[in-house]
Structure formats: C-alpha cells, structure tokens
Design an enzyme around this catalytic site. Sequence first.
Site, short mmCIF file in Angstrom:
data_model
loop_
_atom_site.label_atom_id
_atom_site.label_comp_id
_atom_site.label_asym_id
_atom_site.label_seq_id
_atom_site.Cartn_x
_atom_site.Cartn_y
_atom_site.Cartn_z
N ASP A 8 -7.10 12.31 0.88
CA ASP A 8 -7.14 13.77 0.74
C ASP A 8 -7.12 14.10 -0.75
OD1 ASP A 8 -4.54 13.32 -0.09
OD2 ASP A 8 -3.62 14.73 1.32
N CYS A 66 -2.84 9.53 0.25
CA CYS A 66 -2.48 10.94 0.12
C CYS A 66 -1.43 11.03 -0.99
CB CYS A 66 -1.97 11.51 1.45
SG CYS A 66 -0.38 10.87 2.02
N THR A 68 1.95 10.88 -0.98
CA THR A 68 2.99 9.86 -0.87
C THR A 68 2.57 8.66 -0.02
OG1 THR A 68 3.93 10.92 1.08
CG2 THR A 68 4.81 11.61 -1.08
N HIS A 99 4.87 -9.20 8.66
CA HIS A 99 5.69 -8.95 9.85
C HIS A 99 5.09 -7.91 10.79
CE1 HIS A 99 9.72 -10.62 8.08
NE2 HIS A 99 8.74 -11.50 8.07
N HIS A 134 6.74 -11.85 15.96
CA HIS A 134 6.26 -10.53 15.55
C HIS A 134 5.19 -10.00 16.50
CE1 HIS A 134 8.66 -11.07 12.00
NE2 HIS A 134 8.00 -12.17 11.68
#
Length: 364
Positions: A8, A66, A68, A99, A134
């Site tokens: 964005d 974006c 964050t 993981h 996992h």
Amino acid sequence: MKVALGCDHAGYVLKDTVVKFLESHNIEILDMGAYEYNKEDDYADPAFKVAGAILDEEVDEGVLICGTGFGISIAANKVPGIRAVACHTVNDAKMAKAHNNINIIALGGSVTKPEEVPAILETWYNTQFEGGRHIRRINKIAKAEKATLTMMHQGGGKVVIFNHPLVQHKVGIIRDVNTSVKQFRELLNEITGLMVYEITRNLPLTDKEVTTPVAKTTVKTLEGKKLAIVPVLRAGLGMVDGVLQLVPNAKVGHIGLYRDPATLEPVEYYCKLPFDIEEREIFVLDPMLATGGSSSAAISLIKKRGGRKISLVCLIGAPEGIERVNKDHPDVSIFIAALDSHLNDHGYIVPGLGDAGDRLFGTK
C-alpha cells in the site's frame, strides 16, 4: 521461483528495495501494486491479490509491505491456506520460515530501514522449513480456519490436505478397526471420489455451443486433456473406481511394489503403463504415504518411462512420507485426505488405519 509482490502507500517506499533484491536473485516478480503513491489506498487489496495468486499457483510465495507489516499480514491471513508474518528482523524471518513455513513475508515501511531489507529477505529466502512437529501444528491451525483444504509447501511440491467435513467424517469411519471389508472398500471409493473434485481443479476448459430447450448458448467443456491413473498395487486398486466414476475416459496403468520387511525399501515386481504416458496428466494412487519409499519409487518408474505431469493421491500421510517424496520429486504435488503425526518402529502411520491392502481385501 516466482514471487507475488504487493504494497500500500505506506509500504511503497520499500518496494524498490524489495524489487532490487528479488531481481538480484533471479526471482521472477508478479507485481500486484500499488503502482503509484496513493494515500487513500487500502492494504487489504494487495494482500488479497497476493494471497489469491499463491492459492491459484501463479506464484510460489509472496512479499507484502505496509506501514508496519501488521495490517497487511492480518488481511492476507484471512485467506485460508495463507501463512503471513510481519518480519522486522533477521531472526523474525528465520523463525517464521523454519517453524511456521510462511508463504508470505510482510515488511514494514515505517519500521524497517531500506538497508535492513536485503538481510531479512536473504534469510527468508534461504531458510528451510523444518517440518516434523511443525506440520502437525500448521494443520491444526488450518482446521480452525474451517477451510475445505490446506495447502503447504515443505521444501518441495505443493501438499494439499483435505479438511472438508464429509472427507473427515468418512476418514474417521475408515480408521475404525470394526469397519468391515465391505464398508472399507466403499469408503475408500467414496473418499477418493470426493478428492477428485480438487485434484482435477486445473484441467483446462474450452467453449462449446449447445442448444437448451430455450435457446442456444455457450458452455464450458473439458478441453480433452489426456489423463492416466496409476494405482500402486495392491491397495491403490481401491481408489481406481473413485476416480473413474467422474473421469471415465482416463487410462489405467498399474505398478506393483512390495516393502522389504527388513529394510522397509520398495521392491518392484510389475509395471504396465499407457503407451502414451508422456502425453498424459498422471495421478498416482497410493492410500498410505508412510515412509514414502513406495510412492517415490512408483513416481520414479513413471518418469523413467516418460511421464512428467504427475500428482500423488493418498488417503493418509505421515510427515516422513511427505518429506521423502518432496525430496525425491519436488515437482510432484501431493493430495491427502488426512495428515497423521508420525511413523512407529515398524514404519506404520500413527494413528493410521493399519495395512490398507489387508483391510481392503480381507487378508492378513
């Protein structure tokens, strides 16, 4: 490798840095925007586009940006089968891939400096998923999504796990030690039939004109793609009718293998395939993907005879079997109705259902 890239306005500042990294590693890019700075755009839009490209197999993985990395990864994770994590450090990228087997890495334009991007992406790119326990955890997350299937990559081809309620209900019955031979045969046939819907998803279509009782119209019809199904004897025979009832024109080959009780390695005793196997899309049928030795050997036999477009269809799989096939044949997609936890000391899947061949034919 091909990667879908989306951002964005807040992530637009890092986009060029990401592009330069991907290009320097000869990674093909599918750019899904933003293509210019627009403060009014929404991070959900590129998130859904990139997630869709992964599920449609247009790309292998994705990168989202974006402000964050949080919002855009949350949006992407709303799409079943997507595992997106915001990674701000090298360790974030390492652990998320090792993981959690992320198929989208998210970066933050306001928290990550351009000079930090190459190291983070380098770690993401080079770290391998550890598999093992996992896989079990990822599968539990996928079930919580209430999706009809889970898609993952474990260092090789696509792995599709069916979570559809009807499939899981029938798998539960077929596991039961008290299920009769008759019921076992019927259930194996029914489960395979339900799986055919997904394993044939990418068959090409073409237009055809028909006349309805009301008017002429254009409809879709299968393009005429040549198909072959190859059961691994003997348990694979129980899956054949489940495919043929929906794809009746498919040719049927047979591969005979038995597992050496001492080495657990497959031994070939029979192989008969359609003469034009190299022209066909091939579905190998093997109910139990345990050590993976028999399935891998069957695929190798087909490849030696010219087969190229191959998928493996199983009832129940173990992580060890998936890892073996992925390692030996990273170009082969695996479709399984259920993923179990591990193998026991005798090479049987736990909890599994015992020997599928014995239960199918009433032998011991």
